[in-house]
Design an enzyme around this catalytic site. Structure first.
Site, PDB file in Angstrom:
ATOM      1  N   ARG A 103      -5.300 -12.972  10.941  1.00 32.06           N
ATOM      2  CA  ARG A 103      -4.241 -13.689  11.674  1.00 32.06           C
ATOM      3  C   ARG A 103      -2.901 -13.606  10.947  1.00 32.06           C
ATOM      4  NH1 ARG A 103      -7.744 -18.911  13.946  1.00 32.06           N
ATOM      5  NH2 ARG A 103      -9.239 -17.620  15.054  1.00 32.06           N
ATOM      6  N   ASP A 159       1.500   1.625   6.204  1.00 34.42           N
ATOM      7  CA  ASP A 159       1.147   2.402   5.009  1.00 34.42           C
ATOM      8  C   ASP A 159      -0.289   2.056   4.627  1.00 34.42           C
ATOM      9  OD1 ASP A 159       0.805   3.574   2.564  1.00 34.42           O
ATOM     10  OD2 ASP A 159       2.556   2.636   1.622  1.00 34.42           O
TER      11      ASP A 159
END
Ligand SMILES: *[C@@H]1O[C@H](CO)[C@@H](O)[C@H](O)[C@H]1NC(C)=O
Ligand SMILES: CC(=O)N[C@H]1CO[C@H](CO)[C@@H](O)[C@@H]1O
Length: 433
Positions: free
Chosen positions: A203, A292
């Site tokens: 979350r 990334d």
């Protein structure tokens, strides 16, 4: 005469309605009034409760709360904030204020302004509760807050809350086993700009409803997920613009998960990535969300594709939803630099935030794995410092009053409204940052 007066009153009301909470306030919560039409309240001790405590300060509406003390305030129960309260953490001397031990509720705290304060809940807090909860109420802005160690969620806004902004804030280390950044799910609208989500299993955030998510940095989410899109029957309308997701040692799932065709979202600019040359850096900035995933110690992410493999199964929009966005939209790479330098209660960064930011700078190599804040040394040492002299007790130090044409012996001038629409007290506290 009567007409003139009522015209003047109407003009004043209209001006007040459009006054920013403070210079630099952005997004849907930017017009929160705080305690502008109330009184100053000084926090004079670090006690959990009683006269002069922070709990006492926020227990009544219509206050601008300033601090004569810095340090850690240990709280044994939740702190509940009233309406129209400006918590000006930037006024605290020394290393500022950390509130440790349990969480806070801003439910129904309409027109709240909260700046430069650390809220660290921890294992001792009520189980099943958030470090910060907002379930109802309107017009609130959180700026440069550091919040961590939620037992349920860390920072959650849900229910009927309307027009809330969280900007330049660090939301970190939700405690295992739940370990959550937080729910951001209201139809009334939430703006999230330049925040750092770090070391939460899941979350980061979980979004439903009306949501504007721009220039945030998300590091080392876990098996639960990074940005979780909707996954419900309700309709969502979200901008997801120029954020940077960087995997860390705990990360085992992709940055965007869940979602369905009820989740209508735009990444900037819709529908395909856009490139612009930045003369300052001499580089081509791709305007998009970056990811990334390789945990190799280098920042070498790339723009996310627009497909369900990158974003889960959401309904892509052709243009962004027309929400009040940030004044300046940065590329994800610029946002990373800005967030790492400035997010959280950053006038003086404490040991926790310093560690968190260094973890991000390891670009995949470091991340804390904790279920208890003792593993990272608890809230740390926060120097107290000394408050400057304020002879008339209006919250504005004598030096500043003299330098700005006010009377250091007139307590009435603190709450007087200056030409720019802010009280003199607000002009002082806003000048500190
Ligand atoms: C929320 O913001 C919108 C847009 O500025 C405004 O129209 C609406 O009245 C606000 N709602 C509340 C409850 O403040
Ligand atoms: C403080 C804390 O519990 N952090 C957790 C955040 O999420 C990561 C990823 O799952 C966990 O490893 C951490 O323990």
């Amino acid at each position: 005469m009567k007409l003139t007066l009522s015209l003047w009153a109407a003009a004043t009301t209209a001006a007040a309605a459009q006054q920013l909470a403070f210079p630099g306030a952005e997004g849907m919560g930017r017009f929160a009034t705080g305690g502008r039409f109330g009184e100053v309240f000084k926090v004079t001790n670090l006690a959990d409760s009683g006269a002069g405590s922070l709990r006492d300060a926020v227990s009544q509406p219509n206050r601008i709360v300033v601090f004569d003390v810095g340090g850690v305030i240990n709280v044994e129960s939740r702190v509940v904030v009233s309406k129209n309260v400006y918590i000006a953490g930037q006024t605290a001397p020394g290393d500022g204020i950390t509130v440790y031990g349990d969480g806070w509720s801003w439910s129904n705290a309409n027109d709240a302004i909260t700046r430069y304060i650390r809220i660290r809940m921890g294992r001792g807090g009520a189980s099943g509760k958030d470090a910060i909860t907002i379930a109802e109420g309107a017009r609130m802005i959180f700026d440069h807050v550091s919040v961590s160690w939620g037992r349920d969620e860390t920072f959650s806004i849900s229910g009927t809350a309307v027009n809330v902004t969280v900007q330049d804030t660090i939301i970190a280390q939700g405690l295992e086993t739940h370990s959550c950044g937080g729910l951001m799910q209201t139809d009334g609208g939430i703006s999230l700009f330049r925040n750092l989500y770090v070391d939460n299993n899941t979350r980061n955030p979980k979004v439903k409803g009306v949501n504007d998510f721009q220039n945030n940095i998300i590091y080392n989410w876990g098996r639960g997920g990074g940005y979780i899109a909707g996954d419900s029957a309700g309709q969502s309308y979200a901008n997801i613009i120029n954020n940077y997701y960087i995997s860390g040692p705990s990360t085992s799932v992709t940055a965007f998960t869940r979602g369905n065709q009820n989740f209508h979202a735009c990444r900037k600019p819709c529908p395909h990535g856009d490139q612009s040359f930045n003369p300052l850096t001499g580089r081509i900035d791709v305007k998009d969300n970056f990811y990334d995933p390789n945990t190799n110690g280098e920042l070498d992410g790339s723009a996310l594709c627009e497909s369900s493999t990158c974003y889960s199964d959401i309904d892509f929009q052709d243009s962004p939803f027309n929400y009040p966005g940030p004044e300046t939209l940065h590329s994800p790479q610029e946002a990373l630099d800005i967030v790492l330098a400035n997010a959280g209660a950053s006038i003086v960064r404490d040991s926790i935030d310093t560690t968190l930011v260094n973890e991000v700078r390891s670009y995949g190599l470091d991340g804390s794995l904790i279920a208890n804040e003792d593993e990272v040394g608890g809230p740390g040492v926060i120097a107290g410092g000394n408050a400057p002299t304020d002879s008339d007790g209006d919250g504005i130090p004598d030096e500043w009053e003299k330098a700005n044409g006010l009377d250091p012996n007139n307590a009435m001038d603190g709450m007087a409204v200056a030409e720019n629409g802010y009280t003199n007290l607000e002009n002082y506290i806003n000048s500190l940052v």
